[in-house]
Design a protein around this motif. Structure first.
Motif, short mmCIF file in Angstrom:
data_model
loop_
_atom_site.label_atom_id
_atom_site.label_comp_id
_atom_site.label_asym_id
_atom_site.label_seq_id
_atom_site.Cartn_x
_atom_site.Cartn_y
_atom_site.Cartn_z
N TYR A 42 -7.66 1.53 -3.49
CA TYR A 42 -8.43 2.08 -2.38
C TYR A 42 -9.35 1.00 -1.78
O TYR A 42 -9.41 0.85 -0.55
CB TYR A 42 -9.26 3.26 -2.85
N LEU A 43 -10.04 0.26 -2.61
CA LEU A 43 -10.99 -0.75 -2.12
C LEU A 43 -10.28 -1.86 -1.36
O LEU A 43 -10.78 -2.35 -0.34
CB LEU A 43 -11.79 -1.32 -3.28
N VAL A 44 -9.10 -2.24 -1.85
CA VAL A 44 -8.31 -3.26 -1.14
C VAL A 44 -7.90 -2.75 0.24
O VAL A 44 -8.04 -3.44 1.26
CB VAL A 44 -7.06 -3.66 -1.96
N ALA A 45 -7.39 -1.51 0.29
CA ALA A 45 -6.96 -0.92 1.56
C ALA A 45 -8.15 -0.73 2.50
O ALA A 45 -8.05 -0.99 3.71
CB ALA A 45 -6.26 0.41 1.30
N GLN B 267 0.83 -1.21 0.00
CA GLN B 267 0.00 0.00 0.00
C GLN B 267 0.86 1.26 0.00
O GLN B 267 0.54 2.25 -0.67
CB GLN B 267 -0.94 -0.03 1.20
N ASN B 268 1.96 1.24 0.73
CA ASN B 268 2.86 2.40 0.73
C ASN B 268 3.52 2.57 -0.63
O ASN B 268 3.75 3.70 -1.07
CB ASN B 268 3.92 2.25 1.82
N GLU B 269 3.86 1.46 -1.30
CA GLU B 269 4.45 1.55 -2.63
C GLU B 269 3.45 2.11 -3.64
O GLU B 269 3.82 2.85 -4.55
CB GLU B 269 4.94 0.16 -3.08
N ASN C 283 -4.59 5.52 7.58
CA ASN C 283 -4.14 6.71 6.87
C ASN C 283 -3.99 6.44 5.38
O ASN C 283 -4.19 7.33 4.54
CB ASN C 283 -2.81 7.19 7.46
N ILE C 284 -3.65 5.19 5.03
CA ILE C 284 -3.52 4.80 3.62
C ILE C 284 -4.85 4.99 2.89
O ILE C 284 -4.90 5.51 1.76
CB ILE C 284 -3.06 3.33 3.50
N VAL C 285 -5.95 4.60 3.52
CA VAL C 285 -7.28 4.75 2.92
C VAL C 285 -7.58 6.22 2.68
O VAL C 285 -8.08 6.60 1.61
CB VAL C 285 -8.36 4.10 3.81
#
Length: 725
Positions: A537-540, A387-389, A548-550
Motif C-alpha cells: 500500500y505504501l509503495v502504491a 501492483q496488479n499482481e 484505484n490500486i491504493v
C-alpha cells in the motif's frame, strides 16, 4: 540496553528452548539482560528499533557478528554472547544444525531501517573493518556426502570446541569469535558480512525449486522440520529477492574499491560465473532436470571449495575488489531468482512456499507441496510483483482454502483429512500383484518385509521407521531370493514410498491439530500478511495516492486487520481479545497467550497507520491509513511515562488523539490546514506549515535527549484514510 528479558516459547514440541528470565541480580538490583533463540531476539529488536533507533548500529553489529564464515547463524543470542547446540547422549532431544530461518529478511529489515534514519553513518560503516565472525564448531560436509544423505550433513568439531572453551576462560565471550593467525579477533567490513549469507543461500539454489534445506534444521517454519534434506524453500527465495534489491542500493554507497577477504571474493566470482551460465540456459529456455542438477552441483562445489579453505586454514588476506564485480553478481542473481519466482506461480494465483526435490545421479525432479500462507506473505514482500499482481495474490488468498471464514482470517495451510490409524500401512493387492518377490514372500510366510494380518490385510514390517530400514532389510534378504531381477527389489521401495509418502511429510504442520498444525491459524503469520499488504500500500500510495490500486490495497489491509483478535468479542476469539495469542486451532479458541511475534508486526503496522515514517533522518507524518473514527468524540485524559520515568498526563480535547514516539507525546488534531507546533522543554516553540519534522529536531527525538516536550500535528480530514465504496 532498554531490555529486560527475551521471549520464550511455550510450545511443548520445542523442548530444546531453555531460557532464563533474569530481572534482578544477586543483590536484588534491576538487571538489564536478554537471552533467547536467534530468531526471536532479532524479530523483537526490529520492533524495538522504532522506539530506540539509535540502537540500530548495535543491533546490526550483534546480528552480523553472530553469523558464521559459512554464512549461517547460531542457535541463541544472550547478553554474554552466542550459543550453539551440542550433541548430548543423555538428552534424546539434543541435535545440531544451522537454523537458517529468517536470516535474510531480518537483516534486510535492519539495513532498510538504518538507511532511513542515518544514511551517512550507514555508508561510513560499510567499509570499516570492525565486524567479526562467529566460530561455531560445525563442519558442513562435502558435495558428494551432501547428495548421499542431505539430512545428515554436519559434524561437530570437538577439538575446535575445546579450543573455544579455553579461549572463553581466558578472554571471555570473544573466545567464540573467529581468530586470525596472531590469535586476535579477525575483523572484516560490514559489506563483507552482508555478502556472505547471500552467497551461502545462492550456493543451495535449485533453479525453479528454491533453497535446498540441507543444514539439518528448517529454513523458515519449524513446523515443517521433516522436509529438511529433501525440501526446497521458496519462502527464502522471495526474501532473497528483496535482499538482492537492497544490496544493489547498498553497493552504490561503497567506494569503487572494497576490502574483502580473498576467499569470500573468490567464492563470489565462482557463484557469479555459475549463475551467468544458468541465466543463459534460462534465456534460451533450455533448463531441464539435468541442467538443474548440474548447476546445483557446481554451486555446492563452489561453497565446498570455500569452506575447505576457511575451515582449516582461516582467511589468508584481504583484497581490494572493484565494485563492478559485486554489481555483476547481484545483477545475474536477481535475474535467476526472478525466473525461479515466476515459475512458482500456481494456477490458482498463489505462489508455492516449499517444493520437494528428488534426484538421481544426473537429474533433479521438483514437486510442489500444498499452498502455505507464509509463501504468500514472502512473495508479497519480495518487491517483484506489479501492483496488479499484488492485488491478484491477495484476492486469491481470500478465495483459497487457506481462508477460514469462521474467523475471517487465514490458516497456515489448507485443512485436510489425515489417514486414520487403521487405514495406515495397508498395501492393496494391486501393489503386490506383479512383484514376484513379495508374492513369493507371502507364499513362504516370510514376514521380514510384509505380513498379512488375521483380516487378510497386508502391511509393511512395523519395525521399519523409514525407507533406510527397508533398504537395509532388502540387502540382507537378497541372498535368500537369488534369481530375482533387481527391478523387483527397487519396486518394493517404490511401493513403500507410495504407501507412506515420506518425502512429502512436513512434520507437525501435517499431523498435529495445534501448534501451527492442521486447520490452525497462526496469528504471527497473519500479522506478517498485514504488514506485507501495508508495505505494498505504501509503495502504491507514494506513486499515485489517487489510484484505484491504493483504494483496493487500503480496503484489503483493513479486511485482513479486521480478522485479528482485538477486533473480536471474547466469544468469537475464544480468549481475551486484548492479549496476543500464538494460534487458533479449528477445534478451540485462541491458544498460548504470551509475547508472541504477532506483537512485533502489529507495533510496526500501527506506527505506519499513524502515518509515522522516516526519510533521510526526518520524521514525516502522512496518516493516510488512519481512520477518522480513532479521533476522540469526547475529552479525556492522556497518561504516559516521560523520559525521566515520571508518570505524566494532560487533557485531550474532542477531535484529538495522542501517543508517544520515542517517548515524546505526539498529538493529532483535526484542522482545516496541515501544520505542526513543536514545544521544547525550554519553553520555546517551533512552527511549521508542513507535516514533517526537520532533521535536527528529529535527531533530538531519536536520541531521546529530553529536550522536546510534545508535538501537536494539525491534520485535515482529506489526509486521512478513505474507506472504499
Amino acid at each position: 540496553m532498554p531490555l529486560t528479558f527475551g521471549r520464550r516459547h511455550g510450545d511443548p514440541s520445542r523442548p530444546w528452548n531453555h531460557f532464563e528470565i533474569k530481572l534482578k541480580d544477586r543483590e536484588g538490583e534491576r538487571l538489564l539482560s536478554y537471552q533467547g533463540n536467534w530468531r526471536d531476539i532479532f524479530q523483537n529488536w526490529e520492533a524495538l528499533s522504532l522506539s530506540y533507533p539509535k540502537f540500530l548500529p548495535s543491533f546490526i553489529a550483534k546480528f552480523v557478528n553472530a553469523s558464521t564464515i559459512d554464512g549461517y547463524n547460531p542457535y541463541r543470542i544472550t547478553k554474554d554472547g552466542i550459543d550453539w547446540e551440542f550433541l548430548d547422549p543423555q538428552d534424546p532431544w539434543s541435535n545440531i544444525g544451522y537454523w537458517g530461518d529468517h536470516q535474510i529478511i531480518y537483516l534486510s529489515k535492519f539495513i532498510e531501517l538504518f538507511k532511513t534514519y542515518d544514511k551517512k553513518d550507514f555508508k561510513d560503516l560499510l567499509n570499516r573493518e570492525i565486524y567479526s565472525y562467529s566460530n561455531i564448531p560445525y563442519r558442513l560436509c562435502d558435495t558428494e556426502n551432501l547428495f548421499i544423505d542431505p539430512k545428515n550433513t554436519i559434524t561437530f568439531d570437538n577439538e575446535r570446541q575445546n579450543i573455544i572453551d579455553d579461549r572463553c576462560n581466558e578472554i571471555g565471550s570473544d573466545g567464540r569469535l573467529l581468530m586470525s593467525s596472531n590469535n586476535q579477533v579477525y575483523y572484516v567490513s560490514l559489506f563483507e558480512k552482508l555478502i556472505v549469507p547471500l552467497l551461502s543461500k545462492l550456493s543451495n539454489l535449485v533453479i525453479d525449486g528454491g533453497i535446498w534445506l540441507n543444514t539439518q534444521r528448517p529454513e523458515w517454519n519449524d513446523a515443517n522440520n521433516a522436509i529438511v534434506g529433501n525440501g526446497l524453500s521458496m519462502v527464502t527465495v522471495y526474501y532473497i529477492r528483496r535482499y538482492i534489491n537492497l544490496m544493489q542500493e547498498v553497493v552504490g554507497l561503497v567506494p569503487n574499491l572494497i576490502s574483502i577477504s580473498k576467499e569470500v571474493f573468490d567464492w563470489s566470482v565462482s557463484i557469479q560465473k555459475i549463475l551467468a551460465d544458468a541465466s543463459k540456459e534460462i534465456r534460451q529456455k533450455t533448463v531441464t532436470r539435468q541442467t538443474r542438477k548440474a548447476i546445483l552441483t557446481r554451486l555446492e562445489r563452489s561453497a565446498e571449495s570455500y569452506r575447505n579453505k576457511v575451515y582449516f586454514q582461516g582467511f589468508s588476506h584481504k583484497v581490494q575488489v572493484e565494485r563492478l564485480s559485486i554489481e555483476q553478481l547481484l545483477d545475474v542473481s536477481l535475474f535467476v531468482i526472478d525466473s525461479t519466482i515466476k515459475n512458482n506461480r500456481r494456477d490458482d494465483g498463489l505462489y508455492h512456499s516449499y517444493n520437494v526435490m528428488s534426484y538421481t545421479e544426473d537429474a533433479i525432479n521438483i514437486d510442489p507441496l500444498y499452498p502455505m500462507l507464509e509463501g504468500q506473505v514472502a512473495v508479497l514482500s519480495a518487491g517483484m510483483l506489479s501492483q496488479n499482481e499484488v492485488i491478484n495474490v491477495i484476492e486469491s488468498l481470500f478465495k483459497s482454502e487457506i481462508y477460514r471464514e469462521d474467523q475471517n482470517s487465514f490458516m497456515l495451510y489448507p485443512d485436510r483429512e489425515i489417514t486414520r490409524f487403521l487405514e495406515k500401512n495397508s498395501i492393496s493387492e494391486e501393489y503386490i500383484k506383479g512383484n514376484t518377490v513379495l508374492e513369493k514372500m507371502l507364499d513362504l510366510g516370510d514376514k521380514r518385509i510384509i505380513n498379512k494380518d488375521c483380516f487378510g490385510y497386508i502391511h509393511f514390517n512395523s519395525d521399519f521407521e523409514n525407507s533406510s530400514y527397508l533398504k537395509d532389510e532388502i540387502e540382507k534378504l537378497k541372498s535368500d531370493y537369488l534369481g530375482y531381477d533387481d527391478s523387483q527389489f527397487e519396486d518394493i521401495e517404490d511401493i513403500y514410498e507410495r504407501i507412506f509418502n515420506h518425502r512429502y511429510f512436513t512434520g507437525r504442520s501435517g499431523t498435529m491439530f495445534g501448534y501451527e498444525g492442521l486447520g490452525c491459524i497462526y496469528w504471527h503469520m497473519v500479522s506478517k500478511l498485514l504488514l506485507a499488504v501495508q508495505e505494498n500500500y505504501l509503495v502504491a500510495r507514494d506513486k499515485d495516492m489517487d489510484s484505484n490500486i491504493v483504494n483496493k490495497l487500503s480496503y484489503y489491509y483493513y479486511r485482513v486487520r479486521q480478522g485479528i483478535g482485538f477486533n473480536k468479542s471474547p466469544l468469537e476469539y475464544g480468549a481475551f481479545p486484548a492479549d496476543p495469542y500464538s494460534h487458533t486451532p479449528k477445534q478451540a479458541g485462541a491458544q498460548q497467550p504470551g509475547m508472541t511475534g504477532q506483537v512485533k508486526e502489529e507495533i510496526i503496522t500501527r506506527f505506519s497507520e499513524l502515518g509515522i515514517s522516516v526519510n533521510n533522518g526526518e520524521i514525516v507524518i502522512r496518516p493516510t491509513l488512519l481512520d477518522i473514527s480513532e479521533f476522540l468524540s469526547v475529552s479525556t485524559q492522556f497518561s504516559f511515562i516521560d523520559l525521566e520515568k515520571n508518570p505524566r498526563s494532560f487533557l485531550l480535547n474532542k477531535g484529538q488523539l495522542a501517543f508517544t514516539y520515542c517517548q515524546v507525546p505526539f498529538i493529532y488534531e483535526l484542522a482545516e490546514k496541515e501544520s505542526l507546533t513543536c514545544f521544547l522543554k525550554d519553553g520555546s516553540k517551533i512552527e511549521s506549515e508542513q507535516l514533517y519534522i526537520p532533521k535536527d529536531i528529529s535527531e533530538k527525538i531519536f536520541s531521546r535527549d529530553g529536550s522536546i516536550e510534545k508535538i501537536v500535528f494539525r491534520i485535515p480530514k482529506p489526509n486521512l484514510y478513505k474507506k472504499m465504496n
